[in-house]
Every structure is written in structure tokens, then in C-alpha cells.
Design a protein around this motif. Structure first.
Motif, mmCIF file in Angstrom:
data_model
loop_
_atom_site.group_PDB
_atom_site.id
_atom_site.type_symbol
_atom_site.label_atom_id
_atom_site.label_comp_id
_atom_site.label_asym_id
_atom_site.label_seq_id
_atom_site.Cartn_x
_atom_site.Cartn_y
_atom_site.Cartn_z
ATOM 1 N N UNK B 12 0.825 -1.210 0.000
ATOM 2 C CA UNK B 12 0.000 0.000 0.000
ATOM 3 C C UNK B 12 0.856 1.256 0.000
ATOM 4 N N UNK B 13 0.442 2.185 -0.789
ATOM 5 C CA UNK B 13 0.935 3.559 -0.644
ATOM 6 C C UNK B 13 -0.220 4.449 -1.040
ATOM 7 N N UNK B 21 5.432 8.124 -7.858
ATOM 8 C CA UNK B 21 6.223 6.959 -8.258
ATOM 9 C C UNK B 21 6.059 6.732 -9.756
ATOM 10 N N UNK B 22 4.815 6.781 -10.223
ATOM 11 C CA UNK B 22 4.552 6.552 -11.644
ATOM 12 C C UNK B 22 5.338 7.538 -12.491
ATOM 13 N N UNK B 23 5.340 8.778 -12.061
ATOM 14 C CA UNK B 23 6.011 9.802 -12.851
ATOM 15 C C UNK B 23 7.520 9.533 -12.921
ATOM 16 N N UNK B 34 4.117 4.061 -17.791
ATOM 17 C CA UNK B 34 4.162 3.321 -16.534
ATOM 18 C C UNK B 34 3.055 3.812 -15.637
ATOM 19 N N UNK B 35 2.500 2.893 -14.887
ATOM 20 C CA UNK B 35 1.465 3.259 -13.925
ATOM 21 C C UNK B 35 1.630 2.355 -12.723
ATOM 22 N N UNK B 36 1.878 2.961 -11.579
ATOM 23 C CA UNK B 36 1.935 2.210 -10.334
ATOM 24 C C UNK B 36 0.784 2.738 -9.495
ATOM 25 N N UNK B 37 -0.157 1.859 -9.165
ATOM 26 C CA UNK B 37 -1.381 2.352 -8.530
ATOM 27 C C UNK B 37 -2.026 1.256 -7.713
ATOM 28 N N UNK B 38 -2.868 1.641 -6.762
ATOM 29 C CA UNK B 38 -3.706 0.664 -6.072
ATOM 30 C C UNK B 38 -4.768 0.207 -7.071
ATOM 31 N N UNK B 84 11.652 4.639 -5.775
ATOM 32 C CA UNK B 84 10.622 5.653 -5.525
ATOM 33 C C UNK B 84 9.733 5.250 -4.362
ATOM 34 N N UNK B 85 9.437 3.944 -4.265
ATOM 35 C CA UNK B 85 8.543 3.497 -3.191
ATOM 36 C C UNK B 85 9.214 3.558 -1.827
ATOM 37 N N UNK B 86 10.510 3.296 -1.799
ATOM 38 C CA UNK B 86 11.165 3.209 -0.493
ATOM 39 C C UNK B 86 11.865 4.491 -0.094
#
Lengths: 463, 448
Positions: B12-13, B21-23, B34-38, B84-86
Motif C-alpha cells: 500500500x501507498x 512513483x509513476x512519474x 508506466x502506472x503504479x497504482x492501487x 521511488x517506493x522506499x
């Protein structure tokens, strides 16, 4: 201990510091070009200090209560063929894509046309009337379109009996307020009219009036800034309304519908925005029509123009071209897909929430790739252009400082600091819906224009 | 061209973080989209529109979807997702930005005096911030319109506040020097001054005579005009009268407008503290005589060095306006007296008490007679005026010019009067503390 506040040349501040006295240096810079005379006129207006004090106090004293929710036709007397919209007045010809899309969808919702696409011609022909929400004690997010069958929250100031109104929030993505009008959009709106509205009415009318201002106080301490983040507020609203809805009998006993209502509200992080906005308007309307006051009482955008109104200039709008927000985009969308700034939701910033309360919602600053210190700095910077702070809405991370409240047109012109607004971005083409979210400011020129009008009134009065 | 779609159950973010993150992932070379999403319904719709195949997921899962122009970039793209996530939040400096207006600076400064030295057109705006918040103001700014002064002083009078200025160069408030002010001992005298260098001269003479000054309140050169009506003078008198440390008040000013004089004299007569008037101008007292009137015994004012007689014209080159005016009063008509602090010499330049360049240039052109100069010390003035003036004086003396200087300062001033005097005497100047004394001496020397 500060003995001297020095504004101007550093040599004189140095000379004070040399004597081991405390000096605070103002980072003074020349005002917006061409405003010196108007700034002096307004600053020296004998009415101004008292008028601004009165305007701020009036705004801060309002306690908004949720007293009803009913269709716009009933609460505003809105008739078929009349539509309200966000921002300053605008004609169909000048309307942007998302505003047109929302109007077309609303026309279909009202049964004025079969197919939303057919509505464009009717609007262009002048068959229907367009009026700003703000002129009808209302506010609307994004396109802000209101038609008679849409249900509206009714907020009341118990002290004066004044009321303000706002529609129910549809959620994110493909929704009418972002200019989408596809069948699923219209279908959702019908469900909101037929199921959501009546159920909420049970909750509202069979509970104690919900203290919306009080919820705002709490949500600010829970990471919401009440413009782009309304999670805590939404859940607290559900908490307050659910007992009465669960107890309901008779027509409203369909538990499946209730479950769907609760799911819909709980899943929509922005649901409370449509209560935060009329609460802000209710507070700011208390500060209207105070001669000599330079306080901003409304900031609103119709997707083409950004307009402001001040306490000291009556109903007059000062407008300039709406800007495109700087932010992050959904999916493949980019800046070229975004419509200029739209919506009455900047009423939250006008009242000291949203961008002004950024420090309490650090997550929002990342919409533009900022940092937590940026969020703190933004709230502090907004204090430079506001008349005071709202003691009721305090920000824990700033040692419980109140949110900066009461934007002063003169201070904006003096510092060149523009109000910072957190906002969603609508697609430029009618029907697209939301394409992103980000930060935006008003067009700079509307503040000197408002200042000039205030100064003209002062000169007419003082002479 | 290939796509990579993975579901991360339970990761979760928040949506804002994921947009970011996606950007960042989109910016990796070789990544087309790219797409990082819930995996919410809305986000799945977005992913579908972007052309990704949707995996089985719940809204509590995170989806990482990447389309690559270059298959080899997958490793870099996934690494960018992790980074990006961490990423931990940068611990940026949280230094607070300085305040931009007087109104907001005063939020942190209860009880402070406000010192305004902005350009004149903006000065009233800052001053009004101070008054509206209940603070006294010293307006150092010049070129403030009379109408602004009237409005500020009217408001101040209604609220028991003091506006020192505009064009107020000098004040001492409770021992603290504001603007160009000499360091003096506190004592029984309180000064109300419509003139900056006039005030400084009186401060320094009294200091030499061993009489301290607790407050010297400036009021601005126009305060005693008919238009302003002495509003600030009245308030300054009230303040001084209320202070038990002040036993005697002196008002230093050009003669007031008659109606203002009558009004103020009547007001002063009602005060418990005696008020004397040092009114300057043709046929009236000079600053030295006015100061002597305050003293039980007339002291001998210090003179160091001795100018050689040098027949010829007296030229008075000044940094202090009131001193220049006093020179015009004492010298023969036709003597050349220039006030380098006049507007004509300060447009776009610092005051000559800070930047002496123009006067030094002019001194270098003098070849005969007597040069009469002022050197004004104190807080705010240049740190070592003799450093640049002494060589110019030496050169003038070597050209046969007699140089007489009035050095207005005290032994406590940051420039140290003794040191300044010694440096000037060494190069041949005759240095007085009393300006009137210096001017009379210049006349005498010029007669050969």
C-alpha cells in the motif's frame, strides 16, 4: 526579544544590532508594479483597520450546521431550464469543455434532451439560463453544475439563519463535475437523486444537526486539508449520520440500498468536500458588504476565468484567465489534456483550508513533487497575505497555529505572493472527466484590479 | 515493445505517493508508459485505457504496469519503482522564510518599535501596519507625501501612538539609537527634534558637558508646519512628560507655523516637566547656544588642532542638513554651502553619512580659502569616516587650504570621536565639537 522591526535598508538594522538590541528584518520588496498609490490609499483609509477586523471576526464566528438535504428545485426554487455553474458569470460561448460537458449531462438528467449531445445546440441557442452558484448562496466543485433534480446539502448559521448549499459529491474519475456525461455518469446521478439523497435526508433530519465546522476542526488534525483530502471528514460524517439511517423505518427500510449508500459514501474520499465548501461559503458570506474591508470573500473559477470578490466591493467580480494547474496526471494524460482551473472549491482556500492548510496534509504537497518542509513553508507563506488565523482550525505540526485566514488583497499586491490552491484537473474536452490533480494560483492581475476598485471607493468616500 | 504487469497483494501507498512513483518510472530511459497504482476500479479503468491487460486483483493490491520501448530497460524500471517506493523523505532545512510585511513581522515582536526606511511611496503602508497593531514608528524614509504624513499622524494621535518622521534621521528611545544616533549616557534631558543632525549636535554637546539624555524623539522636519500641526511633537512631549527620568525637555526645530507654536506652547505649559524651545533660523539661536541654555554653566567646547589663516572664500561641504543650514546662518552671504544629503545628491545613492564619495570629489577641487566640513559620527554612519577624509584633507592643506571641521560625536560612538579627531588633526585640520564654533572660526581664518 525583538526591540525593533526594521523594514527597508539593512544599514539601519545593522546599527540597531550593533547596540546588542534584537532586530527582526522584514524581507521587503517593491510591490506589484503600479500599485503603490492604491496601496497607500487603502492603507490610510480610516475605515480599513476596523473593517478588516470586523470582516475577519464575522467569518471566524460562523458555526456551520448541516440541517437538511433536498433537491435544488425545492431549496433554491431552481426551475427546469435553469442551471447553476461554478465561478464568475459566463455564457455558453465562452464555456470550457468540462463546463459544457457537465451542462449537457445535466440537461439530459433533467429530461430536457434525450441525448446529452443534443443539448449543446439548445444551450447555444439560449434556450437555457446559466447563473453562478455563488449568486444563489451555493458553491459547486469543478464545473459546479446544479440542476433542479440534484440534491443539495443545506447548511445553516444558527446565529443568523443564513444558509448555503452544495450538491452531493459523485466520486472521482468519470463524473459530471469533471465534464463527463456518458450513460454511467447520468445513471449514477439518477441513483444519487433516487436513493442516496433520500437516505441521507433520513440521516440528516433524524439526527442532531451535524456540526460541519467542528468536523473540519477534527479532520485538520487527521491529515485532511479539506480540499484535496477529505478522508477523515467523510468518515466522521458517516459516523454522525449512520445511526439514524440504520434506525429508519418505512420507505427507507431497504437494507441493500442503505448498504450501497454507506459503501458509496465511504469509498469516496472527497464526499465531505461538498460540505466543507458550503461551510466555508457560509463563513465568508458573513464578511460580505463591509465598506473599507480589503478581505477576499470568494475565489472561484468557471474553467475560463478566475474571479474574486472582496468584502468591500459588493457583488463585483474581478476576473482574469484561469491557469492550468501544475501537478501529476492520471494515466497517459499530460498538461496538454488539462482544462484551465475550474470550480468553486477555492472557497476552501479563501477560508484558510486547502492550500493554506497544506502543513497539516503533507501528502498533498507531493502532487507537485514537493517535500514536507514545502508544505510547512506554504502554510507559513500564506500567513503573509492573510489578516489573521483561525483559532478553531489549528495545525498540530505548526505548534497548533491556526490556519491563515482572511486573504488581504492589499497584502497580495504588496508581497506578490499569490494564494496557493490545491485542485483537481479536468480534461479540456467535454466528456473526458478527471485527468490529474495539482497546485494552481489565481492570475496575478486580478488582485491589483480589485485593489484599484477598493482604492477608488476609498477616494470617493474620503474626499 | 513489451509490457510488464505485476500485482503486489497487500502493498500500500497512498494515491499521491503513487502518482509520484509513476512519474519517476515514466522518466526511465526505455520506458514508454508506466502506472503504479492501487487496484481500485478507477485505476483499473485507467490501466485498461492505457492498453494493459488487467490481472486479477482486489482494491487492496498494488499494480505495477510498465510498457517498454526497450525490453532491456525492465530491470532499470523496476529498480526505479523500488527506489521511488522506499525513498525516505528528504530532511530538508526547515528554516523559516523571513516575513514580507511589517504586519506579519510584528506577530513575533510584541512591543517592538518599527523602523521604516523603504522608498517614500511605500513607507506609509508599512508604517500603517505598525500603527494598526499598536506600535510606534520611526519613519526614516524621505519623499513621503504630506497627505500620507497627515493620515498617519491623525491615526496615531487617535490611538496614543508616536510617528517619528518622515525623513527622521535620528532618534534615541530609552537609550537605543535608531537611524543615525550618537551613543550617549542616559540622563535628565529629553529631546524632541524636527531635525536629525540638529538633534545629534545637541546630544553630543550635552554629552560633553556631562548631561545625559534618556530619549531623543524625532518628529520629522514638517511636523511643526501648519499642515501637520505638531501632531508628533505633542505626542512626544506627552511621552517625555510621563517619563519620571526626564526632568527637562528641549524642542529642537525650525520656527513652527505661528498657530502651531501657540498651540504647542499652551500644551507645554500644562505639562509637569519644563519645556524649552531651541528654535533655529535667521536671527535666532544656533544649536550650540540652545544647548548652552540648558546648562547651568557654559562649558568650553573642545577644539583640537589649529588652522592656519588662509584668506579667501569659505566653502562649507556638509553631510548634515541642519548643520548646513546653520552654516548659512553664520557665514557671510554668498558663501558656498552644499548639503550633500539633499535630494539632489541622494537620488539613487546612499546618504553621504554612509557613502562620502561625492563630497570627497568636490573637496579635491578646492584650491584656496577655507574648507568647512562636518563629520557626523554615531550608529548607522560609516565606520571610519577619517579613513577616507584624512587623505583628502591632507591634500587640501598641502594646496594651501585651511580646513575647519565640526566633528559631531561622542567618546562612546562606534567610530570613537577621539580617534577621528586625532586622525584629522594629524593631517592639518582644526576640529571642533560645536558646529557654530567651527563656522565662526572658519570665517575668522578666511580673513587671513
Amino acid at each position: 526579544m525583538v526591540d525593533v522591526v526594521s523594514v527597508g535598508t539593512d544599514v539601519l538594522a545593522d546599527a540597531v544590532a550593533e547596540q546588542a538590541a534584537g532586530v527582526e528584518r522584514v524581507d521587503w520588496r517593491p510591490p506589484v508594479p503600479g500599485t503603490e498609490d492604491d496601496l497607500a490609499t487603502v492603507a490610510l483609509d480610516p475605515l480599513r483597520p476596523g473593517a478588516n477586523e470586523q470582516a475577519l471576526a464575522a467569518m471566524l464566528a460562523v458555526q456551520a450546521r448541516l440541517v437538511d438535504v433536498r433537491p435544488a428545485g425545492e431549496v433554491l426554487g431552481l426551475e427546469p431550464g435553469r442551471f447553476l455553474h461554478a465561478g464568475p458569470p459566463i455564457a455558453w460561448e465562452q464555456a470550457s469543455g468540462p463546463l459544457r460537458g457537465a451542462l449537457m449531462g445535466a440537461a439530459a438528467l433533467e429530461g430536457l434532451v434525450e441525448d446529452p449531445e443534443d443539448a449543446a445546440e439548445r444551450f447555444a441557442r439560449g434556450d437555457f439560463t446559466l447563473e453562478p452558484c455563488h449568486h444563489h448562496a451555493s458553491v459547486g466543485p469543478m464545473a459546479g453544475v446544479v440542476s433542479p433534480s440534484m440534491w443539495m446539502w443545506v447548511l445553516e448559521d444558527p446565529a443568523s439563519g443564513r444558509r448555503t448549499h452544495c450538491t452531493l459529491n459523485e466520486g472521482l474519475g468519470k463524473v459530471l463535475r469533471y465534464g463527463a456525461y456518458s450513460p454511467e455518469v447520468i445513471e449514477r446521478l439518477r441513483w444519487m437523486n433516487d436513493v442516496l439523497g433520500p437516505w441521507l435526508r433520513v440521516g440528516v433530519t433524524q439526527s442532531e444537526p451535524v456540526d460541519v465546522t467542528g468536523i473540519l476542526t477534527q479532520m485538520l488534525q487527521m491529515g485532511d486539508e479539506a480540499h484535496n483530502r477529505n478522508r477523515a471528514g467523510t468518515l466522521m460524517l458517516l459516523r454522525d449520520l449512520m445511526p439514524a439511517m440504520i434506525r429508519a423505518e418505512g420507505d427507507q427500510s431497504d437494507q441493500a440500498d442503505l448498504a450501497e449508500v454507506v459503501r458509496f459514501v465511504g469509498a469516496n474520499d472527497h464526499f465531505f468536500l461538498n460540505l466543507a465548501m458550503p461551510a466555508c461559503k457560509l463563513a465568508l458570506d458573513a464578511a460580505r458588504d463591509i465598506e473599507g474591508s480589503t478581505m477576499v470573500v470568494a475565489m472561484a473559477r468557471n474553467g475560463t476565468e478566475f474571479g474574486i470578490q472582496t468584502a468591500g466591493t459588493g457583488e463585483e467580480w474581478f476576473t482574469g484567465p484561469a491557469q492550468v494547474a501544475d501537478g501529476l496526471f492520471l494515466g497517459d494524460y499530460g498538461p496538454e489534456d488539462a482544462n484551465p482551473d475550474i470550480g468553486d472549491s477555492a472557497i476552501t482556500e479563501t477560508a484558510g483550508l486547502g492550500g493554506f492548510a497544506m502543513a497539516t496534509a503533507p501528502a498533498i504537497v507531493r502532487l507537485v513533487g514537493g517535500t514536507v518542509p514545502d508544505a510547512l513553508a506554504t502554510t507559513r507563506r500564506m500567513r503573509e497575505i492573510t489578516l489573521g488565523e483561525n483559532p478553531r482550525w489549528s495545525i498540530p505540526v505548526l505548534d497548533f497555529d491556526g490556519t491563515p485566514s482572511g486573504i488581504d488583497v492589499a497584502r497580495v499586491c504588496r508581497t506578490g505572493i499569490l494564494p496557493q490552491i490545491n485542485t483537481g484537473m479536468a480534461g479540456a474536452v467535454a466528456g473526458v472527466g478527471q485527468v490529474g490533480a495539482g497546485l494552481v494560483t489565481p492570475p496575478a492581475e486580478i488582485f491589483p484590479a480589485a485593489l484599484a476598485a477598493l482604492a477608488a471607493r476609498t477616494r470617493a468616500r474620503v474626499r | 515493445m513489451s509490457t510488464h504487469v505485476e500485482v503486489r497483494p497487500g502493498a500500500y501507498a497512498d494515491s499521491v505517493a503513487l502518482l509520484q512513483v509513476s512519474r519517476e518510472v515514466q522518466q526511465v530511459a526505455g520506458v514508454a508508459a508506466a502506472q503504479v497504482a492501487m487496484a481500485t476500479a478507477l485505476n483499473l479503468e485507467v490501466l485498461a485505457k492505457m492498453g494493459f491487460d488487467l490481472p486479477a486483483s482486489t482494491p487492496n493490491d498494488m499494480v505495477v504496469a510498465i510498457r517498454l520501448d526497450d525490453d532491456a530497460a525492465l530491470g532499470a524500471a523496476l529498480a526505479a519503482v523500488e527506489t521511488a517506493l522506499t525513498r525516505r523523505s528528504r530532511s530538508t532545512e526547515t528554516a523559516t522564510e523571513p516575513h514580507r510585511t511589517t504586519a506579519t513581522a510584528l506577530l513575533d515582536a510584541p512591543g517592538a518599535i518599527v523602523l521604516v526606511s523603504t522608498p517614500g511611496a511605500s513607507a506609509a503602508v508599512e508604517a500603517m501596519d505598525a500603527l494598526a497593531a499598536g506600535h510606534d514608528v520611526m519613519l526614516f524614509s524621505d519623499n513621503v507625501p504630506v497627505a500620507h504624513e497627515v493620515a498617519l499622524k491623525t491615526y496615531a494621535a487617535q490611538h496614543g501612538l508616536l510617528v517619528m518622521g518622515p525623513d527622521c534621521g535620528t532618534a534615541v528611545v530609552d537609550g537605543l539609537g535608531l537611524g543615525f544616533a550618537n551613543a550617549v549616557e542616559p540622563g535628565p534631558v529629553g529631546i524632541v527634534a524636527a531635525s536629525g543632525t540638529g538633534c545629534q549636535q545637541v546630544l553630543c554637546l550635552l554629552d560633553h558637558a556631562g548631561v545625559g539624555v534618556t530619549h531623543a524623539l524625532g518628529v520629522g522636519g514638517r511636523d511643526l508646519s501648519a499642515e501637520i500641526g505638531g501632531a508628533a511633537t505633542r505626542e512626544a512631549l506627552r511621552r517625555l512628560d510621563a517619563d519620571p527620568a526626564v526632568e527637562r525637555i528641549v524642542v529642537v526645530s525650525k520656527p513652527p507655523a505661528p498657530e502651531v507654536a501657540a498651540d504647542l506652547e499652551q500644551y507645554a505649559a500644562g505639562l509637569g516637566t519644563p519645556v524649552s524651545w531651541a528654535l533655529l533660523g535667521a536671527g535666532r539661536l544656533d544649536l550650540t547656544a540652545a544647548s548652552e541654555d540648558l546648562l547651568a554653566e557654559k562649558p568650553t567646547w573642545p577644539v583640537d588642532g589649529q588652522a592656519r589663516p588662509s584668506a579667501g572664500p569659505v566653502r562649507g561641504y556638509y553631510v548634515g542638513g541642519t548643520l548646513a543650514a546653520e552654516a548659512r546662518q553664520i557665514l557671510d552671504e554668498g558663501a558656498e554651502v552644499i548639503d550633500f544629503g539633499d535630494d539632489e545628491y541622494t537620488r539613487g545613492r546612499a546618504h553621504p553619512m554612509i557613502d562620502p564619495t561625492l563630497r570627497l570629489e568636490r573637496i579635491a577641487e578646492v584650491g584656496d580659502g577655507v574648507l568647512l566640513l562636518d563629520v557626523v559620527l554615531g550608529h548607522g554612519a560609516e565606520p571610519d569616516p577619517a579613513e577616507r577624509l584624512a587623505p583628502a584633507v591632507r591634500a587640501a592643506v598641502e594646496r594651501g587650504v585651511a580646513v575647519v571641521v565640526a566633528c559631531v560625536g561622542t567618546r562612546h560612538d562606534p567610530q570613537h570621536r577621539e580617534r577621528q579627531v586625532a586622525a584629522l588633526v594629524e593631517v592639518g585640520a582644526e576640529v571642533h565639537l560645536s558646529h557654530a564654533g567651527a563656522a565662526r572660526r572658519a570665517l575668522e581664518v578666511s580673513r587671513g
